[in-house]
Design an enzyme around this catalytic site. Structure first.
Site, PDB file in Angstrom:
ATOM      1  N   TYR A 143     -24.322  22.222  -3.775  1.00 38.34           N
ATOM      2  CA  TYR A 143     -23.933  23.051  -4.932  1.00 38.34           C
ATOM      3  C   TYR A 143     -24.366  24.492  -4.713  1.00 38.34           C
ATOM      4  O   TYR A 143     -23.615  25.438  -4.935  1.00 38.34           O
ATOM      5  CB  TYR A 143     -24.596  22.449  -6.171  1.00 38.34           C
ATOM      6  N   VAL A 173     -29.136  25.513 -18.778  1.00 37.04           N
ATOM      7  CA  VAL A 173     -28.484  25.726 -20.072  1.00 37.04           C
ATOM      8  C   VAL A 173     -28.502  24.425 -20.864  1.00 37.04           C
ATOM      9  O   VAL A 173     -28.503  23.344 -20.290  1.00 37.04           O
ATOM     10  CB  VAL A 173     -27.002  26.159 -19.868  1.00 37.04           C
TER      11      VAL A 173
HETATM   12  P1  NAP Z   1     -19.753  21.043 -17.889  1.00 37.58           P
HETATM   13  O1  NAP Z   1     -20.185  20.916 -19.299  1.00 37.58           O
HETATM   14  O2  NAP Z   1     -19.932  19.903 -16.962  1.00 37.58           O
HETATM   15  O3  NAP Z   1     -18.212  21.511 -17.887  1.00 37.58           O
HETATM   16  C1  NAP Z   1     -17.545  21.655 -16.665  1.00 37.58           C
HETATM   17  C2  NAP Z   1     -16.175  22.238 -16.974  1.00 37.58           C
HETATM   18  O4  NAP Z   1     -15.468  22.396 -15.752  1.00 37.58           O
HETATM   19  C3  NAP Z   1     -15.347  21.339 -17.884  1.00 37.58           C
HETATM   20  O5  NAP Z   1     -14.565  22.126 -18.727  1.00 37.58           O
HETATM   21  C4  NAP Z   1     -14.452  20.584 -16.872  1.00 37.58           C
HETATM   22  O6  NAP Z   1     -13.221  20.177 -17.430  1.00 37.58           O
HETATM   23  C5  NAP Z   1     -14.221  21.712 -15.844  1.00 37.58           C
HETATM   24  N1  NAP Z   1     -13.871  21.172 -14.543  1.00 37.58           N
HETATM   25  C6  NAP Z   1     -14.627  20.355 -13.757  1.00 37.58           C
HETATM   26  N2  NAP Z   1     -13.950  20.045 -12.618  1.00 37.58           N
HETATM   27  C7  NAP Z   1     -12.740  20.654 -12.716  1.00 37.58           C
HETATM   28  C8  NAP Z   1     -11.579  20.687 -11.883  1.00 37.58           C
HETATM   29  N3  NAP Z   1     -11.538  20.032 -10.715  1.00 37.58           N
HETATM   30  N4  NAP Z   1     -10.505  21.415 -12.303  1.00 37.58           N
HETATM   31  C9  NAP Z   1     -10.540  22.069 -13.494  1.00 37.58           C
HETATM   32  N5  NAP Z   1     -11.609  22.097 -14.322  1.00 37.58           N
HETATM   33  C10 NAP Z   1     -12.687  21.378 -13.934  1.00 37.58           C
HETATM   34  O7  NAP Z   1     -20.456  22.293 -17.194  1.00 37.58           O
HETATM   35  P2  NAP Z   1     -21.282  23.513 -17.847  1.00 37.58           P
HETATM   36  O8  NAP Z   1     -22.702  23.106 -17.953  1.00 37.58           O
HETATM   37  O9  NAP Z   1     -20.555  24.029 -19.053  1.00 37.58           O
HETATM   38  O10 NAP Z   1     -21.170  24.583 -16.649  1.00 37.58           O
HETATM   39  C11 NAP Z   1     -20.327  25.719 -16.760  1.00 37.58           C
HETATM   40  C12 NAP Z   1     -20.684  26.650 -15.625  1.00 37.58           C
HETATM   41  O11 NAP Z   1     -22.071  27.021 -15.756  1.00 37.58           O
HETATM   42  C13 NAP Z   1     -20.541  26.003 -14.232  1.00 37.58           C
HETATM   43  O12 NAP Z   1     -19.981  26.909 -13.324  1.00 37.58           O
HETATM   44  C14 NAP Z   1     -21.992  25.672 -13.843  1.00 37.58           C
HETATM   45  O13 NAP Z   1     -22.152  25.670 -12.450  1.00 37.58           O
HETATM   46  C15 NAP Z   1     -22.746  26.802 -14.503  1.00 37.58           C
HETATM   47  N6  NAP Z   1     -24.170  26.527 -14.808  1.00 37.58           N
HETATM   48  C16 NAP Z   1     -24.500  25.475 -15.617  1.00 37.58           C
HETATM   49  C17 NAP Z   1     -25.872  25.255 -15.902  1.00 37.58           C
HETATM   50  C18 NAP Z   1     -26.342  24.105 -16.785  1.00 37.58           C
HETATM   51  O14 NAP Z   1     -27.583  23.932 -16.915  1.00 37.58           O
HETATM   52  N7  NAP Z   1     -25.431  23.348 -17.406  1.00 37.58           N
HETATM   53  C19 NAP Z   1     -26.847  26.121 -15.372  1.00 37.58           C
HETATM   54  C20 NAP Z   1     -26.432  27.195 -14.579  1.00 37.58           C
HETATM   55  C21 NAP Z   1     -25.078  27.396 -14.307  1.00 37.58           C
HETATM   56  P3  NAP Z   1     -13.103  18.666 -18.045  1.00 37.58           P
HETATM   57  O15 NAP Z   1     -14.191  18.559 -19.075  1.00 37.58           O
HETATM   58  O16 NAP Z   1     -11.762  18.651 -18.606  1.00 37.58           O
HETATM   59  O17 NAP Z   1     -13.294  17.767 -16.882  1.00 37.58           O
HETATM   60  O1  GFB Z   2     -31.979  19.687 -15.220  1.00 42.81           O
HETATM   61  P1  GFB Z   2     -32.453  18.955 -14.028  1.00 42.81           P
HETATM   62  O2  GFB Z   2     -31.810  17.645 -13.754  1.00 42.81           O
HETATM   63  O3  GFB Z   2     -32.226  19.778 -12.679  1.00 42.81           O
HETATM   64  O4  GFB Z   2     -34.063  18.827 -14.208  1.00 42.81           O
HETATM   65  P2  GFB Z   2     -32.993  20.965 -11.947  1.00 42.81           P
HETATM   66  C1  GFB Z   2     -34.745  18.079 -13.369  1.00 42.81           C
HETATM   67  C2  GFB Z   2     -36.235  18.028 -13.725  1.00 42.81           C
HETATM   68  O5  GFB Z   2     -36.363  17.241 -14.916  1.00 42.81           O
HETATM   69  C3  GFB Z   2     -36.972  17.285 -12.614  1.00 42.81           C
HETATM   70  C4  GFB Z   2     -37.117  16.043 -14.622  1.00 42.81           C
HETATM   71  O6  GFB Z   2     -38.281  17.783 -12.524  1.00 42.81           O
HETATM   72  C5  GFB Z   2     -36.960  15.833 -13.097  1.00 42.81           C
HETATM   73  O7  GFB Z   2     -38.035  15.076 -12.596  1.00 42.81           O
HETATM   74  N1  GFB Z   2     -36.573  14.917 -15.404  1.00 42.81           N
HETATM   75  C6  GFB Z   2     -37.325  14.063 -16.136  1.00 42.81           C
HETATM   76  C7  GFB Z   2     -35.279  14.551 -15.506  1.00 42.81           C
HETATM   77  N2  GFB Z   2     -36.542  13.119 -16.709  1.00 42.81           N
HETATM   78  C8  GFB Z   2     -35.266  13.387 -16.331  1.00 42.81           C
HETATM   79  C9  GFB Z   2     -34.010  12.742 -16.597  1.00 42.81           C
HETATM   80  O8  GFB Z   2     -33.896  11.731 -17.283  1.00 42.81           O
HETATM   81  N3  GFB Z   2     -32.892  13.316 -16.032  1.00 42.81           N
HETATM   82  C10 GFB Z   2     -32.970  14.485 -15.260  1.00 42.81           C
HETATM   83  N4  GFB Z   2     -31.825  15.017 -14.783  1.00 42.81           N
HETATM   84  N5  GFB Z   2     -34.145  15.108 -14.977  1.00 42.81           N
HETATM   85  C11 GFB Z   2     -30.527  21.478 -11.287  1.00 42.81           C
HETATM   86  C12 GFB Z   2     -29.703  21.583 -10.035  1.00 42.81           C
HETATM   87  O9  GFB Z   2     -31.849  21.423 -10.903  1.00 42.81           O
HETATM   88  O10 GFB Z   2     -30.383  22.641 -12.099  1.00 42.81           O
HETATM   89  C13 GFB Z   2     -28.254  21.784 -10.404  1.00 42.81           C
HETATM   90  O11 GFB Z   2     -29.844  20.383  -9.293  1.00 42.81           O
HETATM   91  C14 GFB Z   2     -28.062  22.899 -11.421  1.00 42.81           C
HETATM   92  O12 GFB Z   2     -27.533  22.073  -9.239  1.00 42.81           O
HETATM   93  C15 GFB Z   2     -29.060  22.770 -12.555  1.00 42.81           C
HETATM   94  O13 GFB Z   2     -28.264  24.092 -10.876  1.00 42.81           O
HETATM   95  C16 GFB Z   2     -29.010  23.955 -13.474  1.00 42.81           C
HETATM   96  O14 GFB Z   2     -33.298  22.053 -12.882  1.00 42.81           O
HETATM   97  O15 GFB Z   2     -34.117  20.397 -11.142  1.00 42.81           O
END
Ligand code: NAP
Ligand code: GFB
Length: 325
Positions: A143, A173
């Site tokens: 990723y 987020v």
């Molecule tokens: P999400 O809730 O999983 O939503 C992903 C979105 O992307 C959905 O609208 C999904 O559509 C769409 N999508 C996935 N695969 C696709 C494909 N092949 N073609 C078209 N659309 C597709 O993700 P999110 O958390 O909102 O993330 C939004 C952005 O923020 C991403 O770029 C992610 O990398 C970035 N980001 C997220 C976090 C976090 O903690 N969540 C942190 C940092 C950055 P469907 O629902 O219709 O499948």
């Molecule tokens: O949000 P998270 O899955 O990803 O958080 P990262 C992981 C941390 O939460 C680790 C603890 O320290 C895990 O041990 N944790 C405890 C858990 N219980 C749970 C559980 O039930 N589920 C999960 N998922 N974690 C991600 C990247 O890193 O951050 C992605 O791998 C993306 O690519 C995302 O960038 C924003 O913060 O570690």
């Protein structure tokens, strides 16, 4: 007439932008402007890994501006399991979106990176100049490299064609419409779902790992406002960190305590230290953001968590919970 296409518009961040655009007063700082048409799309409208479907989507809406959020997204454990899928799917999605935006002559594209793209071993705090200074953490290199490439693509489009393509770098987020599927969820939605089930089934609430790692969490609705501000006022190819302050880092234990409190859970609560901790911390500086945006009020973590827990409890049946538990 500006047409703003939000890819990934059905996800956590996309739904938050839609909420802000639909609820903030028209013409206000983060509200819709007269003459703007906002289009929020998900994968059911077009699979952006597919060139033909991507081309048709851009021809259909002819966007002038794009907020590109679409991605294969997930927490630590699914990233560790599917590094190639996270690399390849995101490279295909990003290349199709940027290529079609260029071909159509879009005035601006804001793509979305993540603080996990940063090198694992680098001087803290993380700032916008350190993205390429070393290898990302082992747990999510698929990723991370796909997302880093977006910054490279933006600079190449800028250099060769002068395209106004840039990117945002959010920290972790959370908020309404998140992915609560325990297989692929990030930590906060996973803990909310697990605590909800533990309360319902009178079973232990188990947090994975040691609880020691540190994270900065931004509320999706605050992040949404920052994306709208970037759309209006940020025209630099250099990425911009969108985050709460460095001093807002919380441990996974503190985050779990806050979930237990918000859920009103009183049962057994323990840690499964056989599970991975992932990256220990990734503290990001929001100094550049604050130097550009001036005043910005972030929602206090506990208040944002309570609002998200309430949303989850009220929308459980329709939320993204994966296989029924
Ligand atoms: P999400 O809730 O999983 O939503 C992903 C979105 O992307 C959905 O609208 C999904 O559509 C769409 N999508 C996935 N695969 C696709 C494909 N092949 N073609 C078209 N659309 C597709 O993700 P999110 O958390 O909102 O993330 C939004 C952005 O923020 C991403 O770029 C992610 O990398 C970035 N980001 C997220 C976090 C976090 O903690 N969540 C942190 C940092 C950055 P469907 O629902 O219709 O499948
Ligand atoms: O949000 P998270 O899955 O990803 O958080 P990262 C992981 C941390 O939460 C680790 C603890 O320290 C895990 O041990 N944790 C405890 C858990 N219980 C749970 C559980 O039930 N589920 C999960 N998922 N974690 C991600 C990247 O890193 O951050 C992605 O791998 C993306 O690519 C995302 O960038 C924003 O913060 O570690």
């Amino acid at each position: 007439m500006s047409v703003i296409l939000v890819t990934g518009g059905t996800g956590l961040v996309g739904k938050a932008i839609q909420h802000i655009i639909e609820t903030e007063p028209e013409g206000s700082r983060f509200g819709k402007r007269p003459g703007e048409k906002w289009v929020f799309i998900g994968s059911s409208e077009a699979d952006l890994r597919n060139q033909e479907q991507s081309k048709k989507l851009f021809e259909k809406y002819k966007p002038t501006h794009v907020i590109h959020l679409a991605a294969l997204v997930g927490g630590l454990f699914i990233n560790m399991k599917k590094k190639l899928d996270f690399l390849r799917d995101n490279i295909l999605i990003n290349d199709n979106v940027l290529h079609n935006a260029h071909e159509l002559g879009c005035k601006k594209v804001i793509s979305c990176l993540s603080t996990c793209v940063y090198p694992d071993k680098v001087d803290y705090p993380l700032d916008e100049t350190k993205i390429h200074l070393g290898l990302p953490h082992e747990s999510n290199f698929g990723y991370a490299h796909a997302k880093r490439l977006v910054d490279v693509q933006n600079h190449a489009y800028k250099d060769q064609f002068g395209d106004n393509f840039t990117s945002a770098i959010p920290t972790n987020v959370f908020g309404p419409h998140d992915n609560f599927d325990l297989e692929s969820a990030h930590v906060l939605p996973a803990l909310m779902h697990k605590c909800y089930l533990a309360k319902k089934n009178n079973t232990p609430f188990v947090v994975w790992g040691s609880g020691k790692p540190l994270r900065q969490f931004i509320y999706s609705r605050d992040l949404a406002k920052l994306f709208i501000w970037m759309l209006r006022e940020y025209d630099d190819v250099e990425p911009l960190i969108l985050s709460v302050g460095e001093d807002e880092e919380v441990s996974i234990k503190q985050a779990a305590d806050a979930v237990v409190k918000a859920m009103g859970f009183t049962g057994e609560y323990r840690f499964d230290t056989t599970k991975a901790d992932g990256q220990f911390r990734k503290p990001a500086s929001n100094k550049k953001l604050l130097s550009l945006i001036g005043e910005f009020e972030f929602t206090p973590f506990d208040k944002a968590l309570e609002e998200t827990v309430q949303w989850f409890q009220q929308n459980y049946e329709n939320a993204r919970i994966g296989k029924s538990q």
